[in-house]
Write an enzyme that holds these catalytic residues in place. Sequence first.
Site, short mmCIF file in Angstrom:
data_model
loop_
_atom_site.label_atom_id
_atom_site.label_comp_id
_atom_site.label_asym_id
_atom_site.label_seq_id
_atom_site.Cartn_x
_atom_site.Cartn_y
_atom_site.Cartn_z
N GLU A 91 43.43 52.91 64.07
CA GLU A 91 43.04 53.48 65.08
C GLU A 91 42.45 53.62 66.38
OE1 GLU A 91 43.01 57.21 61.74
OE2 GLU A 91 41.36 57.54 63.28
N CYS A 104 37.44 53.75 72.45
CA CYS A 104 36.77 54.12 70.85
C CYS A 104 37.68 53.48 70.18
CB CYS A 104 36.86 55.02 70.51
SG CYS A 104 35.55 55.14 68.91
N CYS A 111 37.95 51.55 56.04
CA CYS A 111 36.03 50.67 55.89
C CYS A 111 35.78 50.82 54.64
CB CYS A 111 34.85 51.47 57.04
SG CYS A 111 33.98 51.24 56.33
N CYS A 115 30.80 56.23 53.67
CA CYS A 115 30.18 57.42 54.15
C CYS A 115 31.11 58.65 53.51
CB CYS A 115 29.78 57.36 55.64
SG CYS A 115 28.81 55.57 56.12
N CYS A 118 32.87 60.92 56.66
CA CYS A 118 33.63 60.44 57.41
C CYS A 118 34.87 60.37 56.70
CB CYS A 118 32.82 59.01 57.79
SG CYS A 118 34.09 57.83 58.58
N CYS A 335 37.58 59.46 63.40
CA CYS A 335 38.39 58.06 63.05
C CYS A 335 38.64 58.14 61.89
CB CYS A 335 38.12 56.38 63.70
SG CYS A 335 39.20 56.39 65.53
N1 SAH Z 1 31.23 51.82 61.07
C1 SAH Z 1 29.89 52.43 61.73
C2 SAH Z 1 31.12 52.56 63.34
C3 SAH Z 1 32.44 53.59 62.63
S1 SAH Z 1 31.83 55.49 62.72
C4 SAH Z 1 29.20 53.28 61.75
O1 SAH Z 1 29.25 54.04 60.39
O2 SAH Z 1 28.12 53.49 62.50
C5 SAH Z 1 31.64 55.90 64.50
C6 SAH Z 1 30.22 56.81 63.81
O3 SAH Z 1 31.10 57.97 64.19
C7 SAH Z 1 29.40 56.65 63.25
O4 SAH Z 1 27.92 57.19 64.11
C8 SAH Z 1 29.47 57.60 62.36
O5 SAH Z 1 28.87 58.12 61.94
C9 SAH Z 1 30.57 58.98 62.57
N2 SAH Z 1 30.97 60.27 62.63
C10 SAH Z 1 32.20 59.46 61.18
N3 SAH Z 1 32.30 60.75 60.50
C11 SAH Z 1 31.91 61.77 61.19
C12 SAH Z 1 32.21 63.06 61.47
N4 SAH Z 1 33.10 63.67 60.46
N5 SAH Z 1 31.49 63.92 62.38
C13 SAH Z 1 30.59 63.20 63.18
N6 SAH Z 1 31.14 62.06 63.33
C14 SAH Z 1 31.10 61.19 62.67
FE1 SF4 Z 2 32.16 53.54 57.41
FE2 SF4 Z 2 32.46 55.87 58.41
FE3 SF4 Z 2 30.32 54.97 57.12
FE4 SF4 Z 2 30.67 53.91 59.68
S1 SF4 Z 2 30.44 56.44 59.01
S2 SF4 Z 2 30.06 52.94 57.91
S3 SF4 Z 2 33.40 54.09 59.36
S4 SF4 Z 2 32.04 55.48 56.34
#
Ligand code: SAH
Ligand code: SF4
Length: 349
Positions: A91, A104, A111, A115, A118, A335
Amino acid sequence: MKNFFDLQFSELEALLESLSQPRFRAKQIWQAVYCNLVSSWLEITNLPSQLRETLQAEYSFSSFSLTEKINAFDGSSTKFLFELSDGNALEAVILRSDERITLCISTQSGCPVGCVFCATGKYGFYRNLTSGEIVEQVVALARLLKETGESVSNIVIMGMGEPMLNYDATLAAIRRFNDPRGLNIGARRITISTIGIPEKVRQFATENLQVNLAISLHAPNDPLRRELVPIAQKYMIASILSACREYVDSTHRRVTFEYVLIDGVNNLPQHARELSTLLKGLLCHVNLIGLNPTSHYSGRAPQKQAVRDFGKVLLDHHIPTSIRNSQGSDIQAACGQLAGKLTGRSRSS
Ligand code: SAH
Ligand code: SF4
């Protein structure tokens, strides 16, 4: 078929030398691909036709195909779902604000960090992207922007995946974005966002790059962080912050901390105070962002006023703080939310 975008400039030079071509051909090709954004060898008309045919038989300019494109209601962002040559999903998003066009981009298909809030984490991990696949996202979107007379101003590495778990490919791609012979996107206009892998943050400090570093913190203490970010079992906040201090000392660049606010979970006044104490004296900036809703996680973003209140505590403690709006949430800009559609995959929780 090989992906042209996996080639470094020196590798292209070596390839051309092996084909008994003069050195200047490498520059010609590089410029056609990265400045003129050609999408086929036939468009590089200043190459001898036999050379074009030889290269065309071996190297492709498109290793993935566009599967879905969704525009936000307000036109501010467009999200793209691509299918990689092995069927995995990827994406990328174009984000438009007043004077900027930010891309982006992703570094992995899925991943492994997982998290809880996410969508990519939920989707699971399939594989690392090659440096060529990371570079190609920018080229593919730059080509689309060119059709409307637009161009890329910024890149954020905040799409699918954890860039510091695919470190070498990500760094090779950053150097390609930055290359003055090609895309020529200034390092200060590139941001890498990471969940915070201390040894990689230290390594990043030695790269001599002016790229912005963002650490996704999301909690001011380890027990709470472990609930949100499984990799926090392995990496304590203290060890991430110690790597950040070393980064600031050696680069003199500030670190941004991303903090996704989830109502009633990590946005209590005591969390803001704890965060202020943690970050005191560190050259940093905090970005607060309300949780983007995803289908598998029941958490909610706090009300706007509650976000402002959280920010005020940080500001009162002299921690520079801004509130980032979650642009494009109507197109699921967080994403990972589209990818499940392509492959029907998504980890059951
Ligand atoms: N893995 C890296 C980069 C990709 S995620 C990281 O975690 O930093 C990019 C950003 O999107 C991160 O700050 C992550 O916490 C945020 N993110 C992921 N899911 C989200 C959600 N549901 N709402 C808001 N931010 C989110
Ligand atoms: Fe991976 Fe999403 Fe956590 Fe970033 S926020 S490290 S993309 S699981």
